[in-house]
Design a protein around this motif. Structure first.
Motif, short mmCIF file in Angstrom:
data_model
loop_
_atom_site.label_atom_id
_atom_site.label_comp_id
_atom_site.label_asym_id
_atom_site.label_seq_id
_atom_site.Cartn_x
_atom_site.Cartn_y
_atom_site.Cartn_z
N TYR A 27 -8.45 16.64 2.19
CA TYR A 27 -9.17 15.75 1.27
C TYR A 27 -8.22 15.16 0.24
N TYR A 28 -7.34 15.99 -0.30
CA TYR A 28 -6.37 15.53 -1.30
C TYR A 28 -5.45 14.46 -0.72
N GLN A 29 -4.93 14.71 0.48
CA GLN A 29 -4.01 13.76 1.10
C GLN A 29 -4.69 12.43 1.39
N LEU A 30 -5.94 12.48 1.84
CA LEU A 30 -6.67 11.24 2.10
C LEU A 30 -6.92 10.47 0.79
N SER A 31 -7.24 11.20 -0.28
CA SER A 31 -7.46 10.57 -1.58
C SER A 31 -6.20 9.84 -2.05
N GLN A 32 -5.06 10.49 -1.89
CA GLN A 32 -3.79 9.88 -2.30
C GLN A 32 -3.49 8.63 -1.50
N ARG A 33 -3.79 8.67 -0.21
CA ARG A 33 -3.50 7.52 0.64
C ARG A 33 -4.43 6.36 0.35
N VAL A 34 -5.70 6.64 0.08
CA VAL A 34 -6.63 5.58 -0.26
C VAL A 34 -6.18 4.88 -1.54
N THR A 35 -5.79 5.66 -2.54
CA THR A 35 -5.31 5.09 -3.81
C THR A 35 -4.07 4.24 -3.59
N ALA A 36 -3.13 4.76 -2.82
CA ALA A 36 -1.88 4.03 -2.57
C ALA A 36 -2.15 2.74 -1.81
N TYR A 37 -3.07 2.79 -0.85
CA TYR A 37 -3.40 1.60 -0.07
C TYR A 37 -4.02 0.52 -0.95
N ASP A 38 -4.98 0.93 -1.81
CA ASP A 38 -5.64 -0.02 -2.69
C ASP A 38 -4.65 -0.67 -3.64
N GLN A 39 -3.76 0.12 -4.22
CA GLN A 39 -2.78 -0.41 -5.16
C GLN A 39 -1.82 -1.36 -4.45
N ALA A 40 -1.38 -0.99 -3.25
CA ALA A 40 -0.46 -1.85 -2.51
C ALA A 40 -1.12 -3.17 -2.14
N SER A 41 -2.41 -3.12 -1.77
CA SER A 41 -3.14 -4.33 -1.41
C SER A 41 -3.24 -5.26 -2.60
N GLY A 42 -3.54 -4.69 -3.79
CA GLY A 42 -3.65 -5.48 -5.01
C GLY A 42 -2.32 -6.12 -5.37
N THR A 43 -1.24 -5.37 -5.23
CA THR A 43 0.09 -5.90 -5.53
C THR A 43 0.44 -7.04 -4.61
N THR A 44 0.16 -6.89 -3.33
CA THR A 44 0.45 -7.95 -2.36
C THR A 44 -0.31 -9.22 -2.71
N ALA A 45 -1.57 -9.10 -3.05
CA ALA A 45 -2.39 -10.27 -3.40
C ALA A 45 -1.83 -10.96 -4.64
N LEU A 46 -1.43 -10.18 -5.63
CA LEU A 46 -0.88 -10.75 -6.86
C LEU A 46 0.44 -11.45 -6.61
N GLN A 47 1.25 -10.89 -5.75
CA GLN A 47 2.54 -11.53 -5.43
C GLN A 47 2.33 -12.85 -4.70
N GLU A 48 1.25 -12.95 -3.95
CA GLU A 48 0.95 -14.20 -3.25
C GLU A 48 0.41 -15.26 -4.21
N LEU A 49 -0.27 -14.82 -5.28
CA LEU A 49 -0.91 -15.75 -6.22
C LEU A 49 -0.03 -16.11 -7.40
N ILE A 50 0.84 -15.18 -7.81
CA ILE A 50 1.69 -15.37 -8.99
C ILE A 50 3.15 -15.33 -8.54
N ASP A 51 3.86 -16.43 -8.78
CA ASP A 51 5.22 -16.57 -8.27
C ASP A 51 6.16 -15.47 -8.77
N ASN A 52 6.04 -15.10 -10.04
CA ASN A 52 6.99 -14.16 -10.65
C ASN A 52 6.39 -12.77 -10.86
N TYR A 53 5.34 -12.44 -10.12
CA TYR A 53 4.69 -11.14 -10.34
C TYR A 53 5.55 -10.00 -9.83
N ASP A 54 5.60 -8.93 -10.62
CA ASP A 54 6.19 -7.67 -10.18
C ASP A 54 5.42 -6.53 -10.86
N GLU A 55 5.75 -5.31 -10.50
CA GLU A 55 5.01 -4.16 -11.03
C GLU A 55 5.10 -4.07 -12.54
N GLU A 56 6.25 -4.42 -13.09
CA GLU A 56 6.44 -4.33 -14.53
C GLU A 56 5.53 -5.30 -15.28
#
Length: 255
Positions: A66-95
Motif C-alpha cells: 500500500y505504501y509503495q503504491l501511494s508513493q508511485r501515485v503521488t510521483a506520477y501525479d506530480q510528474a504529469s503536472g510538471t510535464t503539462a506546465l513545461q508544455e504551457l510555460i516556456d521557462n517553467y522548472d521545479e524551482e
C-alpha cells in the motif's frame, strides 16, 4: 490514470490485477489508508490471498504494498503536472513552481491583486475567480485597487500590508499595468507576471516571471493567439500544484 503504469500484467492474474487497481482507486480519491479487509471484501478474495500476492511480488505484506503504491501515485501525479506546465510555460522548472507555491502560501491570508488590461483583463477576471474559489481574498478592479493600497486622504501610508500582485501583459509593456506594478513594488509587494517577452519591462520588474508562448514581437491582433488561453490552462496547473503541495504538507504534519 492508466493503471497499467503500475501493473506488470505478466506477473499478475486477473484477480491480482483487480486488487491492485482497487487499491490505486482509493489512493487517487484521497481517502485515508484502506485496510486489507475492505480490499478483500471488494474483490471477493480472502486476506490470505492478498498477503500471498504481496509476498510473491516481493513485499513483506499488505502495508508495504500500500505504501509503495501511494508513493508511485503521488510521483506520477506530480510528474504529469510538471510535464503539462513545461508544455504551457516556456521557462517553467521545479524551482519556479516551488516559488509560486511559496508566494501563495506566504500571502494566503492577505489581500492579493491581479492586474491586466484589454484581453488580459479577461484573463485576470478568471484568475480572480479561481483564487477566490480556493479561499483567497483577491481583487482586480483598478479603482478599488488604487484606493485600498495607494491613496490616503492625509497623504500617509495606508494600513494595508504588503502582499502579492499578479500581472498579465502580452507585450510586457502595457503602460497602465507597468505603472501599477511599479507602485506596488514601491510598497513592498511581490510581483508574479505572465508575459510573452522575457526581455520586457514587466519581466524586469517581476520577482517571478512566467513566459507563455514567448516571442520577440507581439502581434496583438494575430489569429489564432494562444497566449491568453495558455495562461488560464497554466494557472489551473499551477493551482493544482499548490493544492497538492498543501495537502502533502498537511499529511506530513499529521504523521
Amino acid at each position: 490514470m492508466n493503471k497499467n503504469y503500475y501493473i506488470l500484467t505478466n506477473l499478475l492474474s486477473e484477480e491480482e490485477t483487480n486488487i491492485i487497481t482497487s487499491i490505486i482507486d482509493h489512493i487517487e480519491k484521497g481517502e485515508k489508508r484502506v485496510g486489507i479487509h475492505q480490499i478483500a471484501n471488494e474483490n471477493y478474495v480472502s486476506t490470505t490471498f492478498i498477503i500471498k500476492m504481496c509476498q510473491r511480488l516481493g513485499f513483506d505484506g499488505y502495508s508495504e504494498l500500500y505504501y509503495q503504491l501511494s508513493q508511485r501515485v503521488t510521483a506520477y501525479d506530480q510528474a504529469s503536472g510538471t510535464t503539462a506546465l513545461q508544455e504551457l510555460i516556456d521557462n517553467y522548472d521545479e524551482e519556479s513552481g516551488r516559488e509560486f507555491c511559496r508566494l501563495l502560501t506566504e500571502f494566503q491570508d492577505k489581500k492579493i491583486f491581479v492586474e491586466g488590461r484589454g484581453f488580459s483583463e479577461l484573463v485576470a477576471d478568471y484568475l480572480v475567480q479561481r483564487l477566490a474559489v480556493c479561499g483567497f481574498m483577491v481583487f482586480n478592479h483598478v479603482h478599488f485597487y488604487d484606493y485600498m493600497i495607494f491613496r490616503d486622504q492625509n497623504g500617509l501610508e495606508t494600513n494595508i500590508d504588503s502582499s502579492l500582485l499578479i500581472a498579465i501583459s502580452q507585450s510586457g509593456e502595457t503602460a497602465s499595468v507597468l505603472e501599477n506594478v511599479k507602485t506596488a513594488k514601491q510598497k513592498g509587494y511581490k510581483i508574479v507576471s505572465f508575459t510573452r517577452r522575457a526581455d520586457s519591462s514587466l519581466a524586469g520588474l517581476s520577482d517571478l516571471t512566467f513566459i507563455v508562448d514567448g516571442a520577440k514581437q507581439t502581434l496583438i491582433g494575430g489569429v489564432p493567439n494562444p497566449f491568453f488561453g495558455r495562461i488560464i490552462l497554466a494557472f489551473e496547473e499551477l493551482m493544482g500544484k499548490f493544492l497538492r503541495d498543501k495537502e502533502t504538507g498537511k499529511k506530513k504534519n499529521s504523521n
